[in-house]
Motif scaffolding. Structure first.
Motif, short mmCIF file in Angstrom:
data_model
loop_
_atom_site.label_atom_id
_atom_site.label_comp_id
_atom_site.label_asym_id
_atom_site.label_seq_id
_atom_site.Cartn_x
_atom_site.Cartn_y
_atom_site.Cartn_z
N LEU B 80 -85.89 -90.31 -54.28
CA LEU B 80 -84.73 -91.10 -53.89
C LEU B 80 -84.75 -92.50 -54.49
CD1 LEU B 80 -84.34 -90.00 -50.15
CD2 LEU B 80 -82.95 -89.29 -52.10
N GLU B 81 -85.91 -92.96 -54.91
CA GLU B 81 -85.99 -94.28 -55.55
C GLU B 81 -85.22 -94.33 -56.87
OE1 GLU B 81 -90.16 -95.12 -55.65
OE2 GLU B 81 -90.16 -95.65 -53.53
N THR B 84 -81.98 -95.51 -55.46
CA THR B 84 -81.94 -96.87 -54.90
C THR B 84 -82.17 -97.95 -55.96
OG1 THR B 84 -84.27 -96.83 -54.26
CG2 THR B 84 -82.68 -96.15 -52.60
N MET B 164 -77.95 -93.02 -50.98
CA MET B 164 -79.03 -93.91 -51.39
C MET B 164 -78.59 -94.85 -52.51
SD MET B 164 -81.82 -93.86 -49.74
CE MET B 164 -82.58 -92.88 -48.46
N ALA B 167 -76.88 -97.54 -50.66
CA ALA B 167 -77.88 -98.39 -49.98
C ALA B 167 -78.53 -99.34 -50.98
CB ALA B 167 -78.94 -97.54 -49.29
N SER B 171 -78.51 -103.48 -51.12
CA SER B 171 -79.78 -104.20 -51.19
C SER B 171 -79.76 -105.22 -52.33
CB SER B 171 -80.93 -103.21 -51.36
OG SER B 171 -82.13 -103.89 -51.55
N SER B 178 -81.69 -103.02 -46.59
CA SER B 178 -80.77 -101.98 -46.14
C SER B 178 -81.49 -100.74 -45.62
CB SER B 178 -79.70 -101.63 -47.18
OG SER B 178 -80.21 -101.39 -48.45
N LYS B 182 -80.62 -96.54 -45.39
CA LYS B 182 -81.55 -95.55 -45.93
C LYS B 182 -81.90 -94.52 -44.87
CE LYS B 182 -83.78 -98.14 -49.65
NZ LYS B 182 -83.53 -99.60 -49.61
N SER B 197 -88.15 -90.49 -41.59
CA SER B 197 -87.08 -91.27 -42.22
C SER B 197 -87.39 -92.76 -42.22
CB SER B 197 -85.76 -91.05 -41.48
OG SER B 197 -85.39 -89.71 -41.51
N SER B 201 -88.24 -94.80 -45.52
CA SER B 201 -87.31 -95.87 -45.86
C SER B 201 -88.08 -97.16 -46.13
CB SER B 201 -86.31 -96.06 -44.71
OG SER B 201 -85.89 -97.39 -44.63
N ILE B 205 -88.19 -99.41 -49.67
CA ILE B 205 -87.55 -100.72 -49.70
C ILE B 205 -88.21 -101.67 -50.70
CG2 ILE B 205 -87.32 -102.85 -48.32
CD1 ILE B 205 -86.43 -101.05 -45.98
N THR B 208 -87.12 -100.76 -54.25
CA THR B 208 -85.69 -101.07 -54.40
C THR B 208 -85.50 -102.57 -54.59
OG1 THR B 208 -85.29 -99.30 -52.81
CG2 THR B 208 -83.43 -100.69 -53.37
#
Lengths: 127, 277
Positions: B80-81, B84, B164, B167, B171, B178, B182, B197, B201, B205, B208
């Motif tokens: 997911l990065e 983000t 994402m 989000a 950010s 955020s 996330k 989660s 998250s 962060i 991100t």
């Protein structure tokens, strides 16, 4: 005897990296902050309008020169750079560990994330 | 105001932000930005820069502990990065062109959303359905809960991925973690257990924020004089918070904090609409 690296080892390693990265940068910021306050503590602050920063607090090469010349604000910025570098190093470490695990899908994903951050660094979006 | 006095005020404020943030799950940025802009009249660009730095510090500091416990889903986080970090850079670029009052209104809205999210009842549900894409990406995992191991499945990968990106944009645009957004992407859309989660998250962060912090550093938004007390205060506050974590009291504290954040948010939106920021 070759010890197989598993997810648990990597988790421990990454956990330590994050903790020490944050602590190290905090120590550097405290050192720089002490010098800065000693020299400029009685100056009047002016943050109400945005003027941008002098070069020695925003360009990598200039920050390093400032650190060598023991300029407080440059040392603070060096600490901030260490802080920013901590999660980025974490991605690098994951990439290495995925290579050892022969998980090439996730090696690829780590490389994509690193590339995006590199583009951000070199892309000149800061101008 | 002298630099020394300003430093002491920010240090105390950042300490409180780190302390309350680690007890309630709301990030440091939601306190740092209003403190700097509304109370100390610092330009919002500097405030965003200082806040981003505090976000990286708290994320890395607390992620260290969660990762070691094995709750964080690192593969999911890594995947997911991609979303983000792309979003964060986009947000940092937009921030340059978006007028200050729009940023303030947007920030206020995200603050209210985060406050509501922090009050939400955290029912732990475990989804076993595994989507094809999640299987291909090896996103399904397990986490320790007491003496047992809980396995869970991941679904709607595409929906989570798109959220994402959003989000990440928030950010990069506002200098916050955020985390609330996330968590919505992961537990609301992808059906991931709440515990996983929140920790994942938190793990994400830092990366991100680092992606957009590089842009902001180069642009001169990160002022050493402001970032210094923010970083030190937030880290020490978060450290104290993690030591005194008492679950019984954290609920009351969360309500109290949500009220304050909402109050600040309304003020931020009001000033944004009035244009006196």
């Amino acid at each position: 005897m070759q010890k197989k690296l598993n997810d648990k080892d990597i988790e421990l390693l990454i956990g330590s990296l994050l903790r020490w990265g944050v602590l190290l940068s905090m120590v550097v910021v405290i050192i720089g902050g002490s010098i800065y306050l000693y020299r400029h503590g009685h100056d009047i602050s002016h943050y109400d309008t945005f003027t941008g920063q002098p070069d020695f607090t925003r360009q990598l090469k200039a920050i390093f020169e400032g650190v060598i010349n023991i300029r407080g604000r440059a040392i603070i910025q060096f600490g901030i750079i260490l802080l920013i570098a901590t999660p980025i190093t974490r991605v690098l470490l994951s990439a290495i560990s995925f290579t050892i695990e022969k998980d090439y899908l996730y090696l690829g994903i780590s490389v994509i994330v690193l590339s995006i951050i590199t583009i951000s660094m070199l892309g000149g979006f800061g101008g | 105001m002298s630099v020394l006095l300003l430093t002491i005020i920010i240090l105390l404020g950042a300490y409180a932000a780190g302390l309350v943030g680690s007890l309630t799950g709301l990030g440091g940025g939601v306190v740092i930005i209003p403190l700097l802009t509304l109370v100390l009249h610092v330009d919002i660009h500097y405030a965003i820069g200082a806040s981003l730095v505090s976000v990286i510090a708290t994320s890395s500091g607390s992620a260290a502990a969660y990762v070691k416990e094995g709750i964080t889903n690192m593969r999911l986080g890594m995947f997911l990065e991609i979303a983000t970090t792309t979003g964060a850079i986009t947000g940092a670029i937009i921030a340059k062109y978006l007028p200050v009052n729009y940023i303030a209104i947007l920030f206020g809205s995200v603050l209210i959303f985060s406050a509501i999210m922090s009050l939400r009842k955290k029912a732990e549900r475990v989804e076993q359905y595994k989507s094809k894409l999640a299987q291909k990406l090896k996103l399904n995992s397990s986490y320790p809960s007491g003496d047992t191991i809980v396995t869970y499945g991941v679904n709607n990968v595409a929906g989570g991925f798109i959220t994402m990106i959003f989000a990440g944009i928030m950010s990069g645009l506002l200098g916050i973690g955020s985390g609330a957004l996330k968590v919505v992407a992961m537990d609301g859309i992808m059906g991931i257990p709440f515990k996983v989660s929140t920790t994942t998250s938190n793990f994400m962060i830092g990366v991100t924020a680092a992606a957009s912090a590089v842009v902001y550093l180069h642009r001169g938004y990160i002022d050493p004089g402001l970032a210094m007390p923010v970083v030190i205060g937030v880290i020490l506050g978060a450290f104290t918070g993690s030591k005194i974590l008492v679950h019984a009291q954290s609920k009351k504290l969360r309500y109290f904090f949500a009220v304050i954040v909402t109050f600040l948010a309304v003020q931020m939106i009001y000033k944004g609409i009035n244009g006196d920021l």
